[in-house]
Design a protein around this motif. Sequence first.
Motif, PDB file in Angstrom:
ATOM      1  N   MET A   1     -22.665 -19.607  20.564  1.00 55.80           N
ATOM      2  CA  MET A   1     -23.147 -20.849  21.153  1.00 55.80           C
ATOM      3  C   MET A   1     -24.603 -21.063  20.745  1.00 55.80           C
ATOM      4  O   MET A   1     -25.374 -20.107  20.669  1.00 55.80           O
ATOM      5  CB  MET A   1     -23.035 -20.787  22.682  1.00 55.80           C
ATOM      6  CG  MET A   1     -23.503 -22.035  23.398  1.00 55.80           C
ATOM      7  SD  MET A   1     -23.201 -21.945  25.178  1.00 55.80           S
ATOM      8  CE  MET A   1     -24.082 -23.379  25.741  1.00 55.80           C
ATOM      9  N   HIS A 103     -24.572 -30.674  20.996  1.00 57.86           N
ATOM     10  CA  HIS A 103     -23.603 -30.790  22.096  1.00 57.86           C
ATOM     11  C   HIS A 103     -22.171 -30.609  21.598  1.00 57.86           C
ATOM     12  O   HIS A 103     -21.388 -29.836  22.169  1.00 57.86           O
ATOM     13  CB  HIS A 103     -23.761 -32.154  22.771  1.00 57.86           C
ATOM     14  CG  HIS A 103     -22.729 -32.424  23.826  1.00 57.86           C
ATOM     15  ND1 HIS A 103     -21.545 -33.097  23.551  1.00 57.86           N
ATOM     16  CD2 HIS A 103     -22.683 -32.102  25.150  1.00 57.86           C
ATOM     17  CE1 HIS A 103     -20.829 -33.181  24.654  1.00 57.86           C
ATOM     18  NE2 HIS A 103     -21.493 -32.594  25.628  1.00 57.86           N
ATOM     19  N   ASN A 106     -21.112 -27.045  20.687  1.00 59.92           N
ATOM     20  CA  ASN A 106     -20.906 -26.134  21.817  1.00 59.92           C
ATOM     21  C   ASN A 106     -19.644 -26.431  22.614  1.00 59.92           C
ATOM     22  O   ASN A 106     -19.068 -25.517  23.216  1.00 59.92           O
ATOM     23  CB  ASN A 106     -22.120 -26.184  22.754  1.00 59.92           C
ATOM     24  CG  ASN A 106     -23.325 -25.448  22.187  1.00 59.92           C
ATOM     25  OD1 ASN A 106     -23.185 -24.560  21.344  1.00 59.92           O
ATOM     26  ND2 ASN A 106     -24.508 -25.816  22.638  1.00 59.92           N
ATOM     27  N   VAL A 107     -19.196 -27.687  22.659  1.00 58.88           N
ATOM     28  CA  VAL A 107     -18.090 -28.040  23.560  1.00 58.88           C
ATOM     29  C   VAL A 107     -16.755 -28.238  22.847  1.00 58.88           C
ATOM     30  O   VAL A 107     -15.698 -28.199  23.501  1.00 58.88           O
ATOM     31  CB  VAL A 107     -18.422 -29.309  24.374  1.00 58.88           C
ATOM     32  CG1 VAL A 107     -19.702 -29.107  25.176  1.00 58.88           C
ATOM     33  CG2 VAL A 107     -18.542 -30.536  23.486  1.00 58.88           C
ATOM     34  N   GLU A 124     -19.092 -22.861  24.413  1.00 61.44           N
ATOM     35  CA  GLU A 124     -19.580 -22.994  25.786  1.00 61.44           C
ATOM     36  C   GLU A 124     -18.613 -22.348  26.769  1.00 61.44           C
ATOM     37  O   GLU A 124     -19.024 -21.682  27.728  1.00 61.44           O
ATOM     38  CB  GLU A 124     -19.761 -24.474  26.131  1.00 61.44           C
ATOM     39  CG  GLU A 124     -20.379 -24.720  27.491  1.00 61.44           C
ATOM     40  CD  GLU A 124     -20.603 -26.195  27.749  1.00 61.44           C
ATOM     41  OE1 GLU A 124     -21.772 -26.607  27.845  1.00 61.44           O
ATOM     42  OE2 GLU A 124     -19.603 -26.943  27.821  1.00 61.44           O
TER      43      GLU A 124
END
Length: 271
Positions: A1, A103, A106-107, A124
Amino acid sequence: MVLSSAISASQTQWDYLAVLADAIRRYGPPEAIVTDGGGQFYSTVAVQLYDMLGIRKERIDPGAPWQNYAETLFSVQKRLADHAFSNARTWPEIQQAHQTWWHNYNVEHHFAHRERQDGRHSPEAVLRGVLGRTIPEDVLSRALYATQFTRQIDRHGYVRFKHWKFFGENGLAGEEVSVWIYEDTLKVEHQATTLSLYSIRLAPDRASIASVSNARRLETHFRSPQLDLWRLSDTEWVLALRRPESGPRKKASKVVPLARQLPLPIFGATG
């Protein structure tokens, strides 16, 4: 991450320490850091930080970039973010493209986690909020005592530092920001994003700032949505203000009235 990341015009000791300190504040220090032989990773301040926080420093072999797991990250970034970067025309747009990539990286589900049986298929979700060793803010501040300081932005967008007021960003009123001093430059930043830069000259005692010049306010995605009434250049807008020196307060003297207020006449109903 990706714990912390920033877009910057350089790759100096300063830029590296800003991202590292931000990651440590969020998640705690790692057991080890793996990098190549870049000088910013072995600067005096960086090595002192490793020692104080118990971080082991590892170096990859020359010509063996695959030993650094970040190389895979760079390849993923090229596929996910390069199109957005190529379409960005301003510095805030570049920063926003970088934030979007950070973002999404990570997701979104990653191929490496596709066979996990616990339903965690994104970085994440795999990390799931696990933190490293918690480092008190005062300890981290001591580790960076000569380089980085934490301040709060006032309602006008300024921070107070060493008898000066430096503009950061009026869209971040009430937020904590970092003030970095490196050689003859002072930088105000938030979440590893530079808000403003100043050239400074320290006093002979090295404890105060004698003068400030070349003030520069950077456009960022933290900019307040409230539009300015009129546009001012950095030379017209006073970005750095020297605060008045504090002096002894005068004791309030007793007020001696020099005149007496006479009562107003009282008029009757017919007066």
